[in-house]
Design an enzyme around this catalytic site. Structure first.
Site: not given
Ligand code: DON
Length: 573
Positions: A384, A404, A426, A455-456, A476-477
């Site tokens: 992200t 994502n 997600d 989302s995070s 960072g998911g």
């Molecule tokens: O919205 C979210 O929480 C995830 N789709 C975010 C994905 C992400 O941060 C991937 N990497 N860094």
């Protein structure tokens, strides 16, 4: 003109300041605006890519405000950072004006009207591997273009044409890719070819990519020109919408012309909470990030973190136990607020969060299955992107945006030249089944037509004494929330400067799986042994987070934190 700021340890803060002075002194075309301490007072842009940071600072220098620069950067990142920068994805913006007005914009993707609860399950009701992750069916209706139009209409000062032009130039004339990008694109060659049988500008057929290879994206430039000419309709209607729908028909995806035409970005009331003497302004649902961040801060506030020390065993233990409880709440209670009543007031109540910590026991780790049932395994993916901007007047923008996974669904829209997201993953595809970050969910985040997936992402702005203090966020998911949290306490509790707080090694727990992920050397050996003896399962992993942040110092100057884990770059003037 720009420089990636390199990793630091806590002990190197003084030398860092000196290095920063030298870096910034050599970065600026003009010394005007730079004060004696070497920090900048006119404006600062921190993004994941040097070319995008240049675009942002040039817009500020032309008299654009932080929102103009943010819109220009979002489009520039879609060109120069295609693994996460996007027009085919979505994101969130937190805004604070120089006068203290705050706002939050939700431009998260939505499920198509044709989506259904069990669309990724087989006949036996089990998730089909990778169905929500790759290819056309993984894509939600993109939100980024609508978000940028909305932000610019409300707060922008320069013309729409001006803020789009830098991205068009970068796509049309090309830009030199970084070493890291060359290696990523070479690694993805086969998979990009498989998904995009007609080829894409991201695949270099003649030779492999190298550092400084020129990446020219003519189709993407044409799409950006349509957006420049027609605004929202340039993407959600007409030729670009036709290409998206044709792409869906080629790959059995769901997005229709009506889905595109119906898409709206939504202004939401930011989450506002307190931590010690600071006010935290952050993203409400559809992101879980803001609520979870405030919950974490409230959970640890009673403890003397500063006395214990950064990443000392007691600090790690309290933080991990707070994270365990907060992520359990996330899995159960959070989802799209337009579809599900999120118990926001309870989750943000300080007494609730303090009470959640009362069954924490110093002698041993609380097993996650005693907090709530279920076990799952997570995967890593870090793609992200976050950027932070402060302008001359003190307006601040914090945006996190994503496809994502890295390069999203890997589908490049034929004729459009841009990647589509794989954000559908997600959603909770089945109650208790983990997504690519190992996160589980239930009813609150079940798939429904036109619903936004949870989302995070945690774009955040911090205030002190009614004034701007920090702009912060990260990719960072599932680790996003805990990385933003640690960056904030690194500054507030552990007195780090912005760059040190960003660079400091991080750790992460998310309730399930019941493991503490740590970066190498994040925790010293004595603390590690003490934590293991109490039953904490420590698992070493690669980089956690890629934080890009700005701190306003007591002197009123701007100090940057550009994450050394990536090509992240801060430019001030
Ligand atoms: O919205 C979210 O929480 C995830 N789709 C975010 C994905 C992400 O941060 C991937 N990497 N860094």
């Amino acid at each position: 003109m720009q420089k990636t700021i390199k990793p630091l340890t806590k002990l190197k803060i003084t030398s860092t300041l000196i290095i920063s002075v030298i870096i910034f002194a050599s970065c600026v075309s003009s010394q005007l605006g730079k004060n004696d301490s070497g920090e900048f007072k006119n404006g600062m842009v921190v993004t994941a890519h040097p070319e995008a940071s240049k675009v942002g600072i040039e817009i500020l220098k032309k008299g654009g405000n932080a929102v103009d620069a943010a819109v220009a950067v979002q489009f520039a990142l879609a060109v120069v950072y295609p693994n996460a920068g996007n027009i085919g994805g979505g994101g969130f913006m937190v805004y604070r004006s120089a006068k203290g007005e705050v706002n939050a914009l939700d431009f998260r993707e939505k499920a198509s009207a044709a989506a259904s609860r069990d669309m990724y399950l087989d006949a036996a009701g089990n998730p089909i591997v990778d169905k929500s992750l790759y290819g056309h069916l993984a894509a939600g209706v993109p939100g980024s273009v609508a978000g940028m139009v909305e932000a610019h209409q409300k707060y922008g000062k320069l013309s729409w044409k001006q803020v789009l032009q830098p991205a068009i130039d970068l796509a049309e004339k090309g830009f030199e890719i970084t070493k890291r990008q060359a290696s990523e694109l070479n690694g993805l060659h086969r998979r990009l070819m498989d998904v995009n049988i007609n080829g894409t500008a991201l695949v270099n057929l003649e030779s492999t990519w190298q550092e400084k290879s020129l990446l020219v994206q003519t189709e993407l430039a044409n799409t950006l020109k349509l957006i420049q000419q027609k605004g929202k309709a340039g993407f959600y209607e007409g030729a670009v919408a036709d290409s998206i729908v044709a792409e869906m028909q080629r790959g059995n995806g769901l997005i229709t012309k009506q889905d595109l035409k119906n898409y709206r970005a939504v202004w939401r009331k930011p989450i506002v909470g307190n931590y010690r003497d600071y006010k935290i302004i952050t993203m409400p649902p559809t992101s879980s990030g803001g609520i979870a961040l405030i919950q974490l801060l409230q959970s640890v506030e009673p403890y003397p973190l500063k006395r214990w020390g950064h990443n000392a065993d007691s600090t790690v233990q309290v933080v991990v136990e707070a994270e365990r409880r907060v992520y359990a709440d996330r899995a159960t209670h959070l989802g799209d607020p337009d579809f599900y009543k999120v118990p926001q007031n309870t989750l943000l109540n300080i007494n609730y969060n303090k009470k959640r910590m009362t069954d924490f026991n110093w002698a041993s780790a609380t097993p996650s299955n005693q907090i709530l049932a279920g076990v799952t395994k997570g995967k890593e993916s870090e793609e992200t992107t976050h950027f932070s901007i402060v302008d001359h007047d003190g307006n601040a923008v914090s945006i996190t945006t994503t496809l994502n996974g890295s390069y999203g669904s890997l589908v490049v829209v034929k004729g459009g030249g841009f990647l589509l997201n794989n954000e559908m993953d997600d959603f909770s595809v089945k109650p208790g089944a983990p997504n690519m970050y190992g996160l589980v969910g239930g009813e609150a985040n079940a798939i429904a037509p036109n619903k936004r997936m949870l989302s995070s992402m945690t774009p955040t702005i911090v205030e002190k004494d009614g004034k701007l203090f920090m702009v912060v966020g990260t990719p960072g998911g599932s680790t996003i929330i805990t990385s933003v949290f640690q960056t904030i306490i690194n500054v507030i509790d552990f007195d780090m400067n912005m760059q040190s707080a960003v660079a400091a090694k991080k750790f992460h727990h998310q309730w399930l799986p019941d493991e503490v992920y740590i970066e190498k050397d994040a925790i010293d050996s004595l603390s590690t042994e003490k934590l293991k003896a109490k039953g904490y399962k420590l698992v070493y992993r690669g980089p956690i987070g890629r934080v890009d942040a700005i701190l306003k110092t007591k002197l009123g100057t701007l100090q940057a934190g550009a994450d050394p884990r990536g090509d992240d770059t801060a430019i001030g003037y």
